[in-house]
Design a protein around this motif. Structure first.
Motif, PDB file in Angstrom:
ATOM      1  N   ALA A  54       0.829  -1.205   0.000  1.00 58.41           N
ATOM      2  CA  ALA A  54       0.000   0.000   0.000  1.00 58.41           C
ATOM      3  C   ALA A  54       0.861   1.252   0.000  1.00 58.41           C
ATOM      4  O   ALA A  54       1.905   1.315   0.642  1.00 58.41           O
ATOM      5  CB  ALA A  54      -0.930  -0.003   1.200  1.00 58.41           C
ATOM      6  N   GLN A  55       0.409   2.259  -0.718  1.00 56.17           N
ATOM      7  CA  GLN A  55       1.090   3.544  -0.783  1.00 56.17           C
ATOM      8  C   GLN A  55       0.114   4.630  -0.352  1.00 56.17           C
ATOM      9  O   GLN A  55      -0.923   4.824  -0.979  1.00 56.17           O
ATOM     10  CB  GLN A  55       1.568   3.814  -2.211  1.00 56.17           C
ATOM     11  CG  GLN A  55       2.662   2.881  -2.678  1.00 56.17           C
ATOM     12  CD  GLN A  55       3.995   3.187  -2.022  1.00 56.17           C
ATOM     13  OE1 GLN A  55       4.463   4.319  -2.022  1.00 56.17           O
ATOM     14  NE2 GLN A  55       4.607   2.159  -1.461  1.00 56.17           N
ATOM     15  N   THR A  56       0.436   5.311   0.742  1.00 57.38           N
ATOM     16  CA  THR A  56      -0.448   6.375   1.238  1.00 57.38           C
ATOM     17  C   THR A  56      -0.092   7.686   0.556  1.00 57.38           C
ATOM     18  O   THR A  56       0.111   8.715   1.209  1.00 57.38           O
ATOM     19  CB  THR A  56      -0.318   6.508   2.759  1.00 57.38           C
ATOM     20  OG1 THR A  56       1.038   6.778   3.083  1.00 57.38           O
ATOM     21  CG2 THR A  56      -0.772   5.236   3.449  1.00 57.38           C
ATOM     22  N   LEU A  57      -0.018   7.650  -0.753  1.00 60.56           N
ATOM     23  CA  LEU A  57       0.378   8.812  -1.533  1.00 60.56           C
ATOM     24  C   LEU A  57      -0.551   8.984  -2.723  1.00 60.56           C
ATOM     25  O   LEU A  57      -1.104   8.013  -3.244  1.00 60.56           O
ATOM     26  CB  LEU A  57       1.809   8.651  -2.063  1.00 60.56           C
ATOM     27  CG  LEU A  57       2.965   8.749  -1.070  1.00 60.56           C
ATOM     28  CD1 LEU A  57       4.236   8.252  -1.711  1.00 60.56           C
ATOM     29  CD2 LEU A  57       3.133  10.186  -0.602  1.00 60.56           C
ATOM     30  N   SER A  58      -0.705  10.218  -3.124  1.00 66.97           N
ATOM     31  CA  SER A  58      -1.261  10.552  -4.430  1.00 66.97           C
ATOM     32  C   SER A  58      -0.209  11.385  -5.147  1.00 66.97           C
ATOM     33  O   SER A  58       0.818  11.759  -4.561  1.00 66.97           O
ATOM     34  CB  SER A  58      -2.577  11.322  -4.291  1.00 66.97           C
ATOM     35  OG  SER A  58      -3.583  10.491  -3.761  1.00 66.97           O
ATOM     36  N   SER A  59      -0.436  11.675  -6.414  1.00 64.48           N
ATOM     37  CA  SER A  59       0.558  12.461  -7.141  1.00 64.48           C
ATOM     38  C   SER A  59      -0.125  13.345  -8.162  1.00 64.48           C
ATOM     39  O   SER A  59      -1.240  13.061  -8.617  1.00 64.48           O
ATOM     40  CB  SER A  59       1.584  11.553  -7.822  1.00 64.48           C
ATOM     41  OG  SER A  59       0.952  10.661  -8.715  1.00 64.48           O
ATOM     42  N   VAL A  60       0.554  14.436  -8.514  1.00 62.58           N
ATOM     43  CA  VAL A  60       0.021  15.383  -9.484  1.00 62.58           C
ATOM     44  C   VAL A  60       1.129  15.734 -10.466  1.00 62.58           C
ATOM     45  O   VAL A  60       2.299  15.890 -10.090  1.00 62.58           O
ATOM     46  CB  VAL A  60      -0.518  16.649  -8.786  1.00 62.58           C
ATOM     47  CG1 VAL A  60       0.565  17.360  -7.997  1.00 62.58           C
ATOM     48  CG2 VAL A  60      -1.150  17.593  -9.801  1.00 62.58           C
ATOM     49  N   TRP A  61       0.763  15.839 -11.737  1.00 63.23           N
ATOM     50  CA  TRP A  61       1.714  16.193 -12.790  1.00 63.23           C
ATOM     51  C   TRP A  61       1.535  17.664 -13.154  1.00 63.23           C
ATOM     52  O   TRP A  61       0.425  18.125 -13.413  1.00 63.23           O
ATOM     53  CB  TRP A  61       1.508  15.331 -14.028  1.00 63.23           C
ATOM     54  CG  TRP A  61       2.234  15.831 -15.246  1.00 63.23           C
ATOM     55  CD1 TRP A  61       1.711  16.458 -16.327  1.00 63.23           C
ATOM     56  CD2 TRP A  61       3.645  15.757 -15.484  1.00 63.23           C
ATOM     57  NE1 TRP A  61       2.690  16.775 -17.232  1.00 63.23           N
ATOM     58  CE2 TRP A  61       3.893  16.366 -16.735  1.00 63.23           C
ATOM     59  CE3 TRP A  61       4.720  15.250 -14.756  1.00 63.23           C
ATOM     60  CZ2 TRP A  61       5.170  16.464 -17.274  1.00 63.23           C
ATOM     61  CZ3 TRP A  61       5.989  15.345 -15.291  1.00 63.23           C
ATOM     62  CH2 TRP A  61       6.206  15.944 -16.541  1.00 63.23           C
ATOM     63  N   VAL A  62       2.661  18.398 -13.171  1.00 64.05           N
ATOM     64  CA  VAL A  62       2.662  19.799 -13.569  1.00 64.05           C
ATOM     65  C   VAL A  62       3.474  19.902 -14.853  1.00 64.05           C
ATOM     66  O   VAL A  62       4.656  19.540 -14.864  1.00 64.05           O
ATOM     67  CB  VAL A  62       3.270  20.699 -12.484  1.00 64.05           C
ATOM     68  CG1 VAL A  62       3.251  22.158 -12.932  1.00 64.05           C
ATOM     69  CG2 VAL A  62       2.519  20.529 -11.168  1.00 64.05           C
ATOM     70  N   PRO A  63       2.871  20.398 -15.931  1.00 64.01           N
ATOM     71  CA  PRO A  63       3.630  20.509 -17.184  1.00 64.01           C
ATOM     72  C   PRO A  63       4.617  21.671 -17.142  1.00 64.01           C
ATOM     73  O   PRO A  63       4.621  22.482 -16.207  1.00 64.01           O
ATOM     74  CB  PRO A  63       2.543  20.734 -18.238  1.00 64.01           C
ATOM     75  CG  PRO A  63       1.405  21.317 -17.487  1.00 64.01           C
ATOM     76  CD  PRO A  63       1.461  20.773 -16.084  1.00 64.01           C
ATOM     77  N   SER A  64       5.429  21.771 -18.173  1.00 64.96           N
ATOM     78  CA  SER A  64       6.395  22.860 -18.277  1.00 64.96           C
ATOM     79  C   SER A  64       5.786  24.014 -19.062  1.00 64.96           C
ATOM     80  O   SER A  64       5.115  23.808 -20.068  1.00 64.96           O
ATOM     81  CB  SER A  64       7.673  22.367 -18.961  1.00 64.96           C
ATOM     82  OG  SER A  64       8.607  23.415 -19.087  1.00 64.96           O
ATOM     83  N   HIS A  65       6.035  25.215 -18.605  1.00 64.34           N
ATOM     84  CA  HIS A  65       5.524  26.409 -19.275  1.00 64.34           C
ATOM     85  C   HIS A  65       6.595  26.925 -20.231  1.00 64.34           C
ATOM     86  O   HIS A  65       7.755  27.103 -19.834  1.00 64.34           O
ATOM     87  CB  HIS A  65       5.182  27.489 -18.245  1.00 64.34           C
ATOM     88  CG  HIS A  65       4.344  28.599 -18.786  1.00 64.34           C
ATOM     89  ND1 HIS A  65       4.824  29.534 -19.694  1.00 64.34           N
ATOM     90  CD2 HIS A  65       3.041  28.935 -18.563  1.00 64.34           C
ATOM     91  CE1 HIS A  65       3.883  30.382 -19.998  1.00 64.34           C
ATOM     92  NE2 HIS A  65       2.772  30.044 -19.323  1.00 64.34           N
ATOM     93  N   PRO A  66       6.261  27.199 -21.496  1.00 65.87           N
ATOM     94  CA  PRO A  66       7.293  27.605 -22.465  1.00 65.87           C
ATOM     95  C   PRO A  66       7.975  28.921 -22.097  1.00 65.87           C
ATOM     96  O   PRO A  66       9.134  29.132 -22.455  1.00 65.87           O
ATOM     97  CB  PRO A  66       6.525  27.725 -23.781  1.00 65.87           C
ATOM     98  CG  PRO A  66       5.085  27.881 -23.397  1.00 65.87           C
ATOM     99  CD  PRO A  66       4.925  27.101 -22.129  1.00 65.87           C
ATOM    100  N   GLU A  67       7.285  29.802 -21.389  1.00 66.42           N
ATOM    101  CA  GLU A  67       7.891  31.085 -21.036  1.00 66.42           C
ATOM    102  C   GLU A  67       8.583  31.048 -19.673  1.00 66.42           C
ATOM    103  O   GLU A  67       9.291  31.995 -19.311  1.00 66.42           O
ATOM    104  CB  GLU A  67       6.826  32.183 -21.044  1.00 66.42           C
ATOM    105  CG  GLU A  67       6.226  32.431 -22.428  1.00 66.42           C
ATOM    106  CD  GLU A  67       5.176  33.531 -22.407  1.00 66.42           C
ATOM    107  OE1 GLU A  67       5.110  34.248 -21.391  1.00 66.42           O
ATOM    108  OE2 GLU A  67       4.446  33.659 -23.405  1.00 66.42           O
ATOM    109  N   PHE A  68       8.361  29.975 -18.938  1.00 65.18           N
ATOM    110  CA  PHE A  68       9.002  29.825 -17.630  1.00 65.18           C
ATOM    111  C   PHE A  68       9.579  28.413 -17.532  1.00 65.18           C
ATOM    112  O   PHE A  68       9.111  27.587 -16.745  1.00 65.18           O
ATOM    113  CB  PHE A  68       7.998  30.063 -16.493  1.00 65.18           C
ATOM    114  CG  PHE A  68       7.373  31.428 -16.506  1.00 65.18           C
ATOM    115  CD1 PHE A  68       8.002  32.496 -15.887  1.00 65.18           C
ATOM    116  CD2 PHE A  68       6.158  31.645 -17.151  1.00 65.18           C
ATOM    117  CE1 PHE A  68       7.428  33.759 -15.905  1.00 65.18           C
ATOM    118  CE2 PHE A  68       5.582  32.904 -17.168  1.00 65.18           C
ATOM    119  CZ  PHE A  68       6.223  33.969 -16.543  1.00 65.18           C
TER     120      PHE A  68
END
Length: 692
Positions: free
Chosen positions: A155-169
């Motif tokens: 069991a993993q007591t974790l969730s995860s979120v993906w953040v993309p890359s911004h072309p200007e930052f």
């Protein structure tokens, strides 16, 4: 059997309009261009909610110099930062941050974040300044992962979120870590297997198996298998949830830089006797189970093993003591392990695959970073095939991701073997290289092979569909190659390899010289002489005579005992005409000299002399002459006449004259005279006459 279960229960979610879970927003503002709002519904009696996540950052240079993180959050992210925890506790060391309770009963927290996959979880009414040690952790029920409910282990007591890359930052280039697309997402299975080694639970143990997208249990070519081991505090779910093994593999496959593989994650918790117990369980229980239950190869060349932290120590133990079990090893941020002894080095030198070593460069836990770099050097200095890949980062799973990515992209199931041979076809010598994967593969290596004589490049040739590449080496005028090796350049799926150098074949042409004929003629007889030489040994010398394109005479001399010099002679009787002699030499290796050619003409017909009529030319009395004249003819031209030993050169015309021969002129005498007529080929005609 397939297993399921539950961990610490999260609050039930019944509201459909609360926008629970992580909300990724493109803000177009610095420092990262994105922010994430986490919205979480806790039970009504909860008075405090904190969110824990892997989002503290530090300048790399300062981290290396001070061995302490700046501890900045996403709002203060700066270019050149790496993820580095500053909170208390061994693991996890990232802080828990207070969330705010809204009027809608939802707890929330917002922060800018750079590109990447961030793990997070919640704690309720958890004491302490920052840490969450000793508190019950909860995954996000609005954003679960496949391992949240595994039981009794994994069991993993974790969730995860993906953040993309911004072309200007631009922050980090982590596209291979993003969630794989739906069509490129395979199947997770949690499996129980019999394990006499296991003490918790007794007699059985658990593994997680990921079957790649499109997995075919009937595929003719079985799949390769990547086995992975977690670190301290982890389990069989860790490498998927925190190191993103499945996403990395699927994205790399989709990019055309790896072939699909089955991934198996093990659990060393509950297996006593450290590395030795884990090794026995893996070799005697885990691997046989996997190879019995799934369409995977049973060859060591199709197995790889990698481990992080304590799992890296497990990998070192396997590499040193059970080398032939796998052909590829990944030692990442390995805790302990030591250096190999002579016998272990000898075993590792038999490997055809790769030892992949990597660490977070700022990993100061137990000097893991420094020790990893030193270990890679020791293994390289022993002459082993070591591939080292390090990254900025501390002792975190975030730092482990690029290490696993490079292992899949650059090492596992990519090794090839290249061999070289030579063949002679139609008088030409060819170098032939064969490139093969060391393991099973649906596809063959492509690209080019470079043939070298030491440091000299002889040429390049493409690898054909059957894995061969051929280069014409000779014959050539220069000296033969001495030590020839084939160097395969690699392609998107396979790594480079080179054959051992082997003595080069004899590719130097013999030399020939035409000694005779050397004039265009005409000549009445033909004496052919060809001299030849070869640095290694001659087989034969050839001289063929053609009339136009038609072969009229073929002559040759075999050379005894492979002599390095030889002479071919032939005397030819040919009809009148124009001819070409073409000549060459063959050596024992089948090399043929350049063919020379020389044109000449043959004239075997005698010239003629006819007494000219008319009193002005000839005066005859009976059978004798007071004066005589001759008309001369030869199709190939009259050269001269000799009268009683006196020579008169003519103008080399087909027709010529000798006039007014009488005693006292041009060698003529009273009585018997002899006239010999010569043509330019040396043919003669003799005439006798008597002068008064």
């Amino acid at each position: 059997m397939l297993l399921g279960g539950a961990v610490a229960p999260a609050a039930a979610i019944t509201e459909d309009d609360l926008n629970l879970g992580p909300q990724v927003v493109k803000t177009d503002d610095g420092p990262t261009g994105y922010s994430v709002t986490f919205r979480y519904k806790a039970p009504a009696d909860v008075q405090q909610v904190r969110i824990w996540g892997e989002w503290q950052f530090s300048n790399v240079e300062r981290l290396a110099a001070t061995r302490q993180s700046d501890g900045r959050l996403g709002a203060d992210w700066q270019p050149g930062d790496t993820i580095a925890a500053a909170g208390p506790g061994f693991f996890p060391a990232f802080p828990a941050l207070d969330m705010t309770l809204g009027e809608d009963g939802v707890w929330s927290w917002t922060s800018p974040l750079p590109s990447g996959k961030f793990s997070y979880r919640f704690v309720h009414d958890c004491g302490g300044v920052q840490g969450i040690d000793g508190c019950t952790s909860y995954p996000d029920p609005a954003n679960p992962n496949w391992a949240n409910s595994l039981t009794p282990t994994g069991a993993q007591t974790l969730s995860s979120v993906w953040v993309p890359s911004h072309p200007e930052f631009p922050t980090y280039d982590l596209d291979m870590q993003k969630p794989s697309s739906a069509e490129r997402t395979g199947t997770f299975e949690h499996r129980e297997y019999v394990s006499p080694e296991s003490t918790n639970p007794v007699g059985k143990h658990y593994m997680a198996v990921y079957l790649p997208a499109g997995y075919d249990e009937d595929r003719a070519v079985p799949y390769p298998t990547l086995y992975l081991s977690h670190g301290a505090g982890g389990n069989e779910g860790t490498f998927f949830v925190q190191t993103l093994a499945n996403d990395l593999m699927e994205n790399i496959v989709a990019a055309g830089r790896a072939q699909p593989m089955v991934i198996v994650t093990t659990n060393f918790n509950g297996i006593p006797d450290g590395d030795a117990g884990y090794t026995r369980d893996l070799k005697q229980n885990v691997i046989p189970f996997v190879e019995r239950e799934y369409n995977v190869s049973t060859k060591a060349a199709d197995r790889a093993f990698g481990g992080q932290s304590m799992g890296g120590a497990r990998a070192i133990g396997l590499l040193y003591n059970s080398t032939p079990t796998f052909e590829y090893y990944g030692l990442w941020a390995a805790a302990g392990g030591g250096n190999p002894n002579a016998a272990q080095v000898d075993r590792m030198k038999q490997m055809r695959g790769i030892i992949h070593v990597g660490t977070g460069l700022q990993d100061t836990l137990g000097n893991i970073g420094v020790n990893s770099i030193a270990r890679a050097k020791v293994l390289r200095d022993h002459g082993l095939n070591v591939m080292e890949y390090n990254t900025n980062g501390t002792h975190t799973w975030v730092a482990a991701r690029p290490l696993l990515q490079d292992f899949i992209e650059s090492a596992v199931f990519r090794s090839t073997e290249t061999s070289i041979g030579f063949e002679s076809v139609a008088g030409a010598t060819w170098a032939s290289a064969t490139v093969k994967p060391i393991g099973s593969s649906l596809v063959a290596p492509t690209g080019t092979v470079e043939f070298r004589d030491g440091d000299t490049v002889l040429g390049r040739a493409p690898v054909s569909a059957d894995g061969t590449a051929r280069l014409r080496l000779g014959p050539q005028d220069g000296p033969s190659a001495t030590q020839v090796a084939a160097h395969y350049a690699g392609d998107a799926l396979f790594n480079s390899s080179a054959s051992d150098p082997v003595p080069g074949p004899d590719t130097q042409r013999p030399t020939v010289a035409l000694v005779s004929p050397t004039t265009a003629g005409p000549t009445s007889t033909v004496q052919v002489q060809v001299d030849a030489a070869d640095a290694v040994g001659l087989a034969k010398v050839v001289a063929n005579v053609y009339s136009g394109s038609t072969l009229v005479r073929s002559t040759q001399s075999a050379v005894a005992s492979g002599a390095t010099t030889a002479t071919h002679r032939a005397t030819l009787a040919l009809p009148d005409g124009i001819y070409t002699v073409k000549y060459n030499a063959h050596d024992l290796a089948g090399n043929v000299s350049k063919t020379g050619a020389f044109a000449f003409s043959v004239d075997g017909t005698k010239p003629t002399a006819t007494i000219k009529d008319g009193a002005s030319y000839t005066v005859k009395t009976g059978e004798t002459y007071d004066r005589v004249s001759f008309k001369l003819y030869d199709a190939q031209k009259v050269d001269k006449v000799v009268l009683n030993g006196v020579t008169k050169d003519l103008t080399n015309n087909a027709w010529s004259d000798v006039n007014f021969i009488a005693p006292g002129t041009f060698g003529a005498v009273k009585g018997a005279n002899t006239l010999v007529v010569f043509d330019v080929a040396g043919n003669t005609a003799t005439y006798s006459f008597t002068l008064n």
